[in-house]
Scaffold this motif. Structure first.
Motif, PDB file in Angstrom:
ATOM      1  N   THR A 132       1.143  -0.992  -0.147  1.00  0.00           N
ATOM      2  CA  THR A 132       0.369  -0.014  -0.422  1.00  0.00           C
ATOM      3  C   THR A 132       0.517   1.357  -0.190  1.00  0.00           C
ATOM      4  O   THR A 132       1.888   1.191   0.927  1.00  0.00           O
ATOM      5  CB  THR A 132      -0.798  -0.221   1.566  1.00  0.00           C
ATOM      6  N   VAL A 133       0.829   2.483  -1.133  1.00  0.00           N
ATOM      7  CA  VAL A 133       1.532   3.451  -1.197  1.00  0.00           C
ATOM      8  C   VAL A 133       0.388   4.810  -0.796  1.00  0.00           C
ATOM      9  O   VAL A 133      -0.357   4.448  -1.411  1.00  0.00           O
ATOM     10  CB  VAL A 133       2.391   3.411  -2.710  1.00  0.00           C
ATOM     11  N   THR A 134       1.263   5.427  -0.200  1.00  0.00           N
ATOM     12  CA  THR A 134       0.769   6.301   0.469  1.00  0.00           C
ATOM     13  C   THR A 134       1.204   7.803   0.366  1.00  0.00           C
ATOM     14  O   THR A 134       2.494   8.130   0.009  1.00  0.00           O
ATOM     15  CB  THR A 134      -0.493   6.484   1.935  1.00  0.00           C
ATOM     16  N   MET A 135       0.852   8.799  -0.459  1.00  0.00           N
ATOM     17  CA  MET A 135       1.161  10.495  -0.332  1.00  0.00           C
ATOM     18  C   MET A 135       0.669  11.284  -0.229  1.00  0.00           C
ATOM     19  O   MET A 135      -0.577  11.183  -1.426  1.00  0.00           O
ATOM     20  CB  MET A 135       1.361  10.182  -2.600  1.00  0.00           C
ATOM     21  N   ASN A 136       1.094  12.146   0.540  1.00  0.00           N
ATOM     22  CA  ASN A 136       0.577  13.475   1.596  1.00  0.00           C
ATOM     23  C   ASN A 136       1.218  14.221   0.503  1.00  0.00           C
ATOM     24  O   ASN A 136       2.061  14.274   0.890  1.00  0.00           O
ATOM     25  CB  ASN A 136       0.060  13.700   2.645  1.00  0.00           C
ATOM     26  N   CYS A 137       0.625  15.627   0.104  1.00  0.00           N
ATOM     27  CA  CYS A 137       0.635  16.569  -0.448  1.00  0.00           C
ATOM     28  C   CYS A 137       0.557  17.624   0.193  1.00  0.00           C
ATOM     29  O   CYS A 137      -0.606  17.933  -0.007  1.00  0.00           O
ATOM     30  CB  CYS A 137       0.916  16.262  -1.807  1.00  0.00           C
ATOM     31  N   SER A 138       1.218  18.451   0.325  1.00  0.00           N
ATOM     32  CA  SER A 138       0.854  19.863   0.672  1.00  0.00           C
ATOM     33  C   SER A 138       1.463  20.763  -0.620  1.00  0.00           C
ATOM     34  O   SER A 138       2.363  21.276  -1.053  1.00  0.00           O
ATOM     35  CB  SER A 138       1.770  20.289   2.570  1.00  0.00           C
ATOM     36  N   ILE A 139      -0.069  21.796  -0.814  1.00  0.00           N
ATOM     37  CA  ILE A 139       0.214  22.056  -2.124  1.00  0.00           C
ATOM     38  C   ILE A 139      -0.028  23.908  -1.704  1.00  0.00           C
ATOM     39  O   ILE A 139      -1.588  24.330  -0.841  1.00  0.00           O
ATOM     40  CB  ILE A 139      -0.496  21.842  -3.381  1.00  0.00           C
ATOM     41  N   SER A 140       0.479  24.439  -2.339  1.00  0.00           N
ATOM     42  CA  SER A 140       0.102  26.189  -2.191  1.00  0.00           C
ATOM     43  C   SER A 140       0.022  27.027  -3.583  1.00  0.00           C
ATOM     44  O   SER A 140       0.514  26.469  -4.408  1.00  0.00           O
ATOM     45  CB  SER A 140       1.332  27.354  -1.216  1.00  0.00           C
ATOM     46  N   VAL A 141      -1.714  27.103  -3.724  1.00  0.00           N
ATOM     47  CA  VAL A 141      -2.302  27.908  -4.831  1.00  0.00           C
ATOM     48  C   VAL A 141      -2.167  29.499  -4.862  1.00  0.00           C
ATOM     49  O   VAL A 141      -2.577  29.849  -3.920  1.00  0.00           O
ATOM     50  CB  VAL A 141      -3.093  26.753  -5.724  1.00  0.00           C
ATOM     51  N   SER A 142      -1.125  30.137  -5.491  1.00  0.00           N
ATOM     52  CA  SER A 142      -1.636  31.393  -6.109  1.00  0.00           C
ATOM     53  C   SER A 142      -2.401  31.960  -6.175  1.00  0.00           C
ATOM     54  O   SER A 142      -3.410  31.251  -6.840  1.00  0.00           O
ATOM     55  CB  SER A 142      -0.379  31.963  -6.878  1.00  0.00           C
ATOM     56  N   VAL A 143      -3.398  32.460  -5.757  1.00  0.00           N
ATOM     57  CA  VAL A 143      -4.745  33.223  -5.598  1.00  0.00           C
ATOM     58  C   VAL A 143      -5.226  34.174  -7.325  1.00  0.00           C
ATOM     59  O   VAL A 143      -5.941  34.781  -7.650  1.00  0.00           O
ATOM     60  CB  VAL A 143      -5.964  33.719  -4.327  1.00  0.00           C
ATOM     61  N   THR A 144      -3.133  35.310  -7.694  1.00  0.00           N
ATOM     62  CA  THR A 144      -3.915  35.445  -8.836  1.00  0.00           C
ATOM     63  C   THR A 144      -2.881  34.692 -10.284  1.00  0.00           C
ATOM     64  O   THR A 144      -3.935  34.811 -10.649  1.00  0.00           O
ATOM     65  CB  THR A 144      -2.794  36.433  -8.820  1.00  0.00           C
ATOM     66  N   SER A 145      -2.231  33.952 -10.018  1.00  0.00           N
ATOM     67  CA  SER A 145      -2.060  33.674 -11.849  1.00  0.00           C
ATOM     68  C   SER A 145      -2.691  32.023 -11.351  1.00  0.00           C
ATOM     69  O   SER A 145      -2.482  31.587 -11.897  1.00  0.00           O
ATOM     70  CB  SER A 145      -0.648  33.098 -11.438  1.00  0.00           C
ATOM     71  N   TRP A 146      -3.507  30.720  -9.815  1.00  0.00           N
ATOM     72  CA  TRP A 146      -4.334  30.194 -10.032  1.00  0.00           C
ATOM     73  C   TRP A 146      -2.724  28.684 -10.987  1.00  0.00           C
ATOM     74  O   TRP A 146      -3.502  28.152 -11.155  1.00  0.00           O
ATOM     75  CB  TRP A 146      -5.158  29.814 -10.545  1.00  0.00           C
ATOM     76  N   LYS A 147      -2.229  29.079  -9.856  1.00  0.00           N
ATOM     77  CA  LYS A 147      -0.602  28.457 -10.492  1.00  0.00           C
ATOM     78  C   LYS A 147      -0.043  27.757  -9.059  1.00  0.00           C
ATOM     79  O   LYS A 147      -0.431  28.442  -7.677  1.00  0.00           O
ATOM     80  CB  LYS A 147       0.382  28.877 -11.652  1.00  0.00           C
ATOM     81  N   ILE A 148       0.460  26.849  -8.586  1.00  0.00           N
ATOM     82  CA  ILE A 148       1.301  25.712  -7.930  1.00  0.00           C
ATOM     83  C   ILE A 148       2.735  26.939  -7.637  1.00  0.00           C
ATOM     84  O   ILE A 148       3.726  26.650  -8.077  1.00  0.00           O
ATOM     85  CB  ILE A 148       1.344  24.447  -8.051  1.00  0.00           C
TER      86      ILE A 148
END
Length: 226
Positions: free
Chosen positions: A199-215
């Motif tokens: 069983t492989v588990t991946m947890n990612c924390s992501i920050s999304v820009s509210v102006t460019s909507w890019k990671i």
């Protein structure tokens, strides 16, 4: 005593004083049987030695293969990129309702000599401990020593984001903190001999820009359980 009497007496010959030695005979059948037993014992010892040596060689070979070729290695899951679609239909600054589609490019790397088969599973997108999107991951196969790439599509409900009490503060900072959780159940089977569920588990924390909507930032942690 006359001459004739002396002539009748014959002197003792030297042969009469010889001692005759008779050889000691050995039972030939017993000797042959003992010889066969010794030969059989030698053959048995030789066969046992060869069998023992073969068993040791096979054990050593299997041990080496167990630590090298037949050793089951943990598959690795990675999130390569994230694309946000449907921004033309949504305006978060005015809190309009709508949906977003988030497509994550996910890869499953299999370094084993056998295929890694995984079952149908799902992934979730979380905003401040609230699930705002769910994606289905179809069952698949990562071939031996190959990397399988697939797109995981999240349907994001914008209302779940805009109605969150943390939304205003995040808009002020210019980034939305998101988290993704992906879990894949599968197994590796080598020559129908070695089978292991993974069983492989991946947890990612992501920050999304509210102006460019890019990671703008991403940190993923992986965990494998057997």
């Amino acid at each position: 005593m006359g001459e004739d009497d002396h002539q009748d007496e014959k002197p003792l010959t030297s042969s009469s004083s010889k001692i005759h030695h008779f050889p000691i005979s050995v039972d030939e059948a017993l000797s042959t049987e003992l010889h066969k037993q010794r030969a059989g014992f030698r053959k048995c010892t030789l066969c046992c030695g060869i069998i023992t040596a073969m068993i040791l060689i096979i054990a050593v070979v299997m041990l080496v293969l167990g630590f090298t070729i037949f050793h089951v290695k943990n598959p690795k899951i990675n999130m390569n990129s994230v694309t946000i679609m449907g921004l033309d239909r949504v305006n978060l600054t005015s809190q309009l309702l709508g949906n977003l589609t988030v497509v994550a490019d996910v890869s499953v790397k299999n370094t084993n000599v056998a295929a890694f088969k995984f079952e149908k599973s799902n992934a979730s997108l979380v905003y401040h401990d609230m699930v705002v999107g769910v994606a289905d991951i179809p069952k698949g196969v990562a071939k031996a020593r190959k990397t399988l790439r697939m797109n995981v599509t999240f349907d994001v409900i914008v209302a779940e984001i805009t109605q969150n009490k943390q939304f205003g503060n995040d808009m002020a900072t210019g980034t939305l903190p998101m988290e993704s959780y992906t879990k894949i159940h599968g197994r590796v089977k080598i020559m129908n001999v070695i089978k292991r569920k993974v069983t492989v588990t991946m947890n990612c924390s992501i920050s999304v820009s509210v102006t460019s909507w890019k990671i703008v930032d991403q940190d993923c942690k992986r965990r494998v359980s057997l």
